[in-house]
Design a protein around this motif. Structure first.
Motif, PDB file in Angstrom:
ATOM      1  N   PRO A  99       0.837  -1.198   0.000  1.00  0.00           N
ATOM      2  CA  PRO A  99       0.000   0.000   0.000  1.00  0.00           C
ATOM      3  C   PRO A  99       0.875   1.253   0.000  1.00  0.00           C
ATOM      4  CG  PRO A  99      -0.105  -1.159   2.112  1.00  0.00           C
ATOM      5  CD  PRO A  99       0.715  -1.990   1.200  1.00  0.00           C
ATOM      6  N   PRO A 100       0.338   2.384  -0.549  1.00  0.00           N
ATOM      7  CA  PRO A 100      -1.069   2.540  -0.949  1.00  0.00           C
ATOM      8  C   PRO A 100      -1.354   2.233  -2.410  1.00  0.00           C
ATOM      9  CG  PRO A 100       0.006   4.668  -1.015  1.00  0.00           C
ATOM     10  CD  PRO A 100       1.057   3.682  -0.560  1.00  0.00           C
ATOM     11  N   ASP A 101      -0.318   2.030  -3.245  1.00  0.00           N
ATOM     12  CA  ASP A 101      -0.624   1.988  -4.681  1.00  0.00           C
ATOM     13  C   ASP A 101       0.123   0.933  -5.480  1.00  0.00           C
ATOM     14  OD1 ASP A 101       1.868   3.098  -4.517  1.00  0.00           O
ATOM     15  OD2 ASP A 101       1.366   4.971  -5.532  1.00  0.00           O
ATOM     16  N   ARG A 102       0.723  -0.084  -4.828  1.00  0.00           N
ATOM     17  CA  ARG A 102       1.394  -1.141  -5.581  1.00  0.00           C
ATOM     18  C   ARG A 102       0.842  -2.502  -5.155  1.00  0.00           C
ATOM     19  NH1 ARG A 102       7.726  -0.225  -7.133  1.00  0.00           N
ATOM     20  NH2 ARG A 102       7.546   1.931  -7.863  1.00  0.00           N
ATOM     21  N   PHE A 103       0.215  -3.180  -6.139  1.00  0.00           N
ATOM     22  CA  PHE A 103      -0.378  -4.487  -5.878  1.00  0.00           C
ATOM     23  C   PHE A 103      -0.092  -5.407  -7.064  1.00  0.00           C
ATOM     24  CE2 PHE A 103      -2.757  -1.179  -3.724  1.00  0.00           C
ATOM     25  CZ  PHE A 103      -2.772  -1.637  -2.419  1.00  0.00           C
ATOM     26  N   PRO A 104       1.190  -5.824  -7.211  1.00  0.00           N
ATOM     27  CA  PRO A 104       1.549  -6.689  -8.340  1.00  0.00           C
ATOM     28  C   PRO A 104       0.792  -8.013  -8.294  1.00  0.00           C
ATOM     29  CG  PRO A 104       3.331  -6.575  -6.734  1.00  0.00           C
ATOM     30  CD  PRO A 104       2.331  -5.546  -6.336  1.00  0.00           C
ATOM     31  N   LEU A 105       0.388  -8.477  -9.469  1.00  0.00           N
ATOM     32  CA  LEU A 105      -0.546  -9.597  -9.570  1.00  0.00           C
ATOM     33  C   LEU A 105      -0.051 -10.585 -10.614  1.00  0.00           C
ATOM     34  CD1 LEU A 105      -3.455 -10.377  -8.559  1.00  0.00           C
ATOM     35  CD2 LEU A 105      -4.336  -9.093 -10.507  1.00  0.00           C
ATOM     36  N   VAL A 106      -0.034 -11.872 -10.265  1.00  0.00           N
ATOM     37  CA  VAL A 106       0.389 -12.921 -11.196  1.00  0.00           C
ATOM     38  C   VAL A 106      -0.714 -13.973 -11.280  1.00  0.00           C
ATOM     39  CG1 VAL A 106       2.145 -14.627 -11.792  1.00  0.00           C
ATOM     40  CG2 VAL A 106       2.800 -12.565 -10.513  1.00  0.00           C
TER      41      VAL A 106
END
Length: 335
Positions: A99-106
């Motif tokens: 948080p607040p703005d990084r949510f890496p997704l695989v």
């Protein structure tokens, strides 16, 4: 069988979320196992609010599939139409939380079970027993699921079931991001209600790959250039009766043909994890809609559910109950 309120269709997965909140992805030391997928999240959120829900999704003949089905059964969601599809694997997602703005997704969705849903799986569903059906864009990304979703739309329409689309744009699930728009535009006119972010609306009308930018592998939060006013107008011109544009902390807007935009304020909260906020919104919105609330109050309910979920660690496992939402909204002066 007894009438049901809401059917959701499409993706389900085991979600492995970073247990080290704030840690860069490469330094994560442990993960917590939850469940997820847009339709599963919506079904869970709606069920916890008090709707009677069912889900059409596919699982593999594997322990991950058992994990997903165990959760659904425990929540009281009808799993009568959740086939075990041999030769496939249940889907998985891995997420970092910074948080607040990084949510890496695989995503791990090669030959996944839910994208192998077919016409026979849809034909088994008694659409006449449902009030509404919620579809997600990702379910249209590949066949046989794509054709199955178009068939489900036909059957839902024939049975006067309210048809809701969560645009659910995930660029890496399409062989070409422009194919997303071509496919969704072909389906738009069959929906009564469409829900999406500004970026998802722009993705629906994407014509140049250069318009799309994904930073830090944030698949669920792309940056897309385009004309949002034109996108909104095109969706309404397709025959959609109501378009709801989710605007995060700024709430949401309601658009209907021939009417002025109606802005519905959100609820200011401190963000822990944005994943699942849109699905929580759809759950709250569906609850209001199927309880005959007006659109403003239904969207406000959606905003409240979305605000609650961004303060929590995950998606489906953390969806709020009606009592929790009521207490939350009352603390802000009500809906």
């Amino acid at each position: 069988m007894k009438p049901l309120d809401l059917l959701t269709l499409g993706r389900s997965s085991i979600d492995l979320y970073s247990a080290n909140v704030g840690s860069p992805f490469e330094k994560i030391e442990a993960f917590n196992a939850f469940v997820g997928g847009c339709p599963l999240n919506i079904a869970t959120g709606s069920q916890r609010l008090g709707l009677k829900t069912a889900i059409l999704t596919g699982i593999g003949n594997d322990q991950v599939g058992n994990f997903i089905k165990h959760f659904l059964d425990k929540e009281g969601i009808s799993t009568e139409w959740v086939p075990v599809i041999e030769g496939t694997r249940s889907s998985a997602v891995v997420l970092g939380i910074e948080p607040p703005d990084r949510f890496p997704l695989v995503y791990y969705r090669e030959n996944c079970a839910d994208i192998n849903l077919n016409i026979d799986h849809v034909a088994a569903i008694p659409f006449e027993n449902f009030k509404a059906a919620a579809f997600s864009g990702t379910a249209f990304s590949k066949d046989p699921s794509r054709t199955a979703m178009f068939y489900a739309l036909e059957l839902a329409k024939q049975n006067d079931v309210i048809r809701l689309l969560d645009i659910d744009f995930r660029a890496d699930q399409w062989f070409d991001p422009r194919a997303f728009g071509v496919t969704i535009r072909a389906a738009l006119g069959s929906f009564n209600i469409v829900v999406g972010t500004e970026e998802e609306i722009l993705a629906t009308f994407l014509t140049d790959k250069e318009q799309l930018l994904i930073k830090h592998q944030q698949i669920s939060a792309p940056e897309i250039r385009g004309n949002i006013e034109n996108g909104i107008s095109e969706i309404l011109a397709s025959g959609v009766e109501t378009l709801v544009v989710k605007r995060g902390k700024d709430g949401a807007s309601i658009f209907q043909p021939g009417k002025e935009e109606v802005k519905v304020p959100g609820f200011p909260v401190e963000v822990l994890n944005v994943l699942g906020a849109g699905d929580a919104f759809c759950a709250g919105f569906s609850y209001g809609l199927l309880n005959d609330w007006d659109l403003y109050k239904s969207v406000r309910m959606g905003n409240a559910c979305g605000a609650i979920i961004v303060t929590r660690e995950g998606c489906a496992n953390f969806m709020p109950t009606l009592e929790e939402v009521t207490a939350f909204t009352e603390s802000y002066g009500g809906l």
